[in-house]
Design a protein around this motif. Structure first.
Motif, PDB file in Angstrom:
ATOM      1  N   PRO A  67       0.805  -1.230   0.000  1.00  0.00           N
ATOM      2  CA  PRO A  67       0.000   0.000   0.000  1.00  0.00           C
ATOM      3  C   PRO A  67       0.841   1.284   0.000  1.00  0.00           C
ATOM      4  O   PRO A  67       0.778   2.085   0.935  1.00  0.00           O
ATOM      5  CB  PRO A  67      -0.814  -0.125   1.296  1.00  0.00           C
ATOM      6  CG  PRO A  67       0.092  -0.870   2.219  1.00  0.00           C
ATOM      7  CD  PRO A  67       0.843  -1.852   1.349  1.00  0.00           C
ATOM      8  N   TRP A  68       1.657   1.462  -1.024  1.00  0.00           N
ATOM      9  CA  TRP A  68       2.446   2.695  -1.100  1.00  0.00           C
ATOM     10  C   TRP A  68       1.508   3.900  -1.082  1.00  0.00           C
ATOM     11  O   TRP A  68       0.486   3.933  -1.776  1.00  0.00           O
ATOM     12  CB  TRP A  68       3.290   2.720  -2.378  1.00  0.00           C
ATOM     13  CG  TRP A  68       4.102   1.474  -2.611  1.00  0.00           C
ATOM     14  CD1 TRP A  68       3.970   0.601  -3.652  1.00  0.00           C
ATOM     15  CD2 TRP A  68       5.170   0.963  -1.799  1.00  0.00           C
ATOM     16  NE1 TRP A  68       4.873  -0.428  -3.526  1.00  0.00           N
ATOM     17  CE2 TRP A  68       5.629  -0.233  -2.397  1.00  0.00           C
ATOM     18  CE3 TRP A  68       5.776   1.384  -0.622  1.00  0.00           C
ATOM     19  CZ2 TRP A  68       6.656  -0.992  -1.869  1.00  0.00           C
ATOM     20  CZ3 TRP A  68       6.802   0.628  -0.084  1.00  0.00           C
ATOM     21  CH2 TRP A  68       7.238  -0.541  -0.699  1.00  0.00           C
ATOM     22  N   ARG A  69       1.848   4.906  -0.312  1.00  0.00           N
ATOM     23  CA  ARG A  69       0.950   6.053  -0.146  1.00  0.00           C
ATOM     24  C   ARG A  69       0.969   6.974  -1.358  1.00  0.00           C
ATOM     25  O   ARG A  69       0.010   7.704  -1.615  1.00  0.00           O
ATOM     26  CB  ARG A  69       1.330   6.827   1.119  1.00  0.00           C
ATOM     27  CG  ARG A  69       1.041   6.036   2.397  1.00  0.00           C
ATOM     28  CD  ARG A  69       1.374   6.852   3.630  1.00  0.00           C
ATOM     29  NE  ARG A  69       0.687   8.133   3.604  1.00  0.00           N
ATOM     30  CZ  ARG A  69      -0.576   8.322   3.955  1.00  0.00           C
ATOM     31  NH1 ARG A  69      -1.318   7.297   4.338  1.00  0.00           N
ATOM     32  NH2 ARG A  69      -1.114   9.515   3.927  1.00  0.00           N
TER      33      ARG A  69
END
Length: 319
Positions: A67-69
């Motif tokens: 879940p890279w921001r």
């Protein structure tokens, strides 16, 4: 946003993007794992050391589902005229009596660049520059750009852990600056991630015993924070011992970090222009809650034809 919010979020949110180290070491703790903190192995581990790690991002981990921001694209560093500046590496300890004490403070980080697999450290001539006259600290040029496939690993001095320490905070400041102020401003092309944390060491570390990681060794990590993109403005990058320190504790008793004035130097949004209230030039003003026949009778206008009276929120204007 206050620096206290940053302290909390750096240990609560996932990384902005994938570190270039993942292109060689996958998976790698501070590039894909959630921020974490690990307790001191035992009381005979007497020393601690704060460190930072900074690298370009990578497209190697685009499809792994983490879940890279930041949605990317993860292009690495494409900015030859951009430097990464860091300053005021520090580690603080919260004592059992509620007092924060400074463990170590290095105003200026060193010049060690490591290969992505951490196999060796080297110094790239002309890369490191002292920034004492430009906000403090030091900077590295073209990190991860072209053939400079390195990460910047800096650290503060090792120090004794206070006997009655119950919590820890490590932090530093970073921003992007230009190598040549008269050259092109390509900072928007520098996709640089940075973070910090620390390591636990045994007493033997102080006597020249080689660093050994793992069972029977004399070094183990204190944890990782989330890696965030460095921007043109100074930002605080921080880690704290969330395995034994609550958010409520940090908010109620935040550490007195060095260098917080940098965060106040960032320009804020322009204030809304002041628009003075213009009052009508004619008529009598009444309280907003007054109305009815009695009010109008008092002023001698009861039973006056409606075409002769204008009323606006209690205002009588003669036509």
């Amino acid at each position: 946003m206050s620096y206290i919010d940053t302290l909390i979020e750096d240990m609560a949110w996932f990384h902005d993007g994938p570190s270039a180290v993942l292109s060689v070491l996958f998976p790698w703790g501070s590039g894909m794992m959630w921020p974490e903190s690990t307790s001191r192995p035992s009381s005979d581990w007497l020393y601690a050391q704060m460190w930072t790690h900074t690298s370009a991002d990578t497209n190697h981990a685009n499809g792994n589902g983490f879940p890279w921001r930041d949605p990317g694209p993860y292009t690495g560093n494409q900015a030859p005229n951009t430097r990464v500046q860091q300053a005021d590496l520090q580690m603080w300890w919260l004592l059992s009596n509620g007092v924060w004490v400074l463990g170590t403070h290095n105003p200026t980080p060193g010049d060690s660049l490591f290969e992505y697999n951490w196999s060796e450290s080297t110094i790239v001539p002309g890369s490191w520059r002292d920034e004492g006259a430009n906000g403090g600290g030091a900077s590295i040029l073209q990190l991860g750009y072209g053939s400079n496939n390195r990460l910047w690993h800096a650290w503060a001095s090792p120090h004794l852990i206070p006997n009655n320490a119950v919590a820890t905070v490590a932090c530093m400041y970073s921003r992007l600056i230009l190598d040549n102020p008269n050259g092109p401003d390509d900072r928007h092309l520098a996709r640089i991630l940075t973070g910090c944390a620390g390591d636990w060491y045994k007493n033997a570390y102080q006597y020249g015993v080689p660093w050994v990681v793992g069972p029977g060794g004399n070094i183990t990590y204190m944890g990782y924070n989330r890696m965030r993109y460095v921007t043109n403005d100074w930002q605080l990058f921080s880690w704290y011992s969330n395995d034994r320190t609550s958010e409520a504790t940090i908010r109620a008793n935040p550490p007195p970090l060095i260098g917080l004035d940098r965060l106040n130097q960032q320009p804020g949004p322009d204030p809304e222009p002041f628009v003075p209230l213009v009052l009508p030039s004619r008529g009598n003003w009444f309280p907003k809650l007054t109305s009815g026949m009695n009010t109008w009778t008092t002023h001698g206008v009861a039973n006056t034809p409606a075409s002769k009276i204008r009323r606006r929120r209690g205002t009588k204007l003669w036509s």
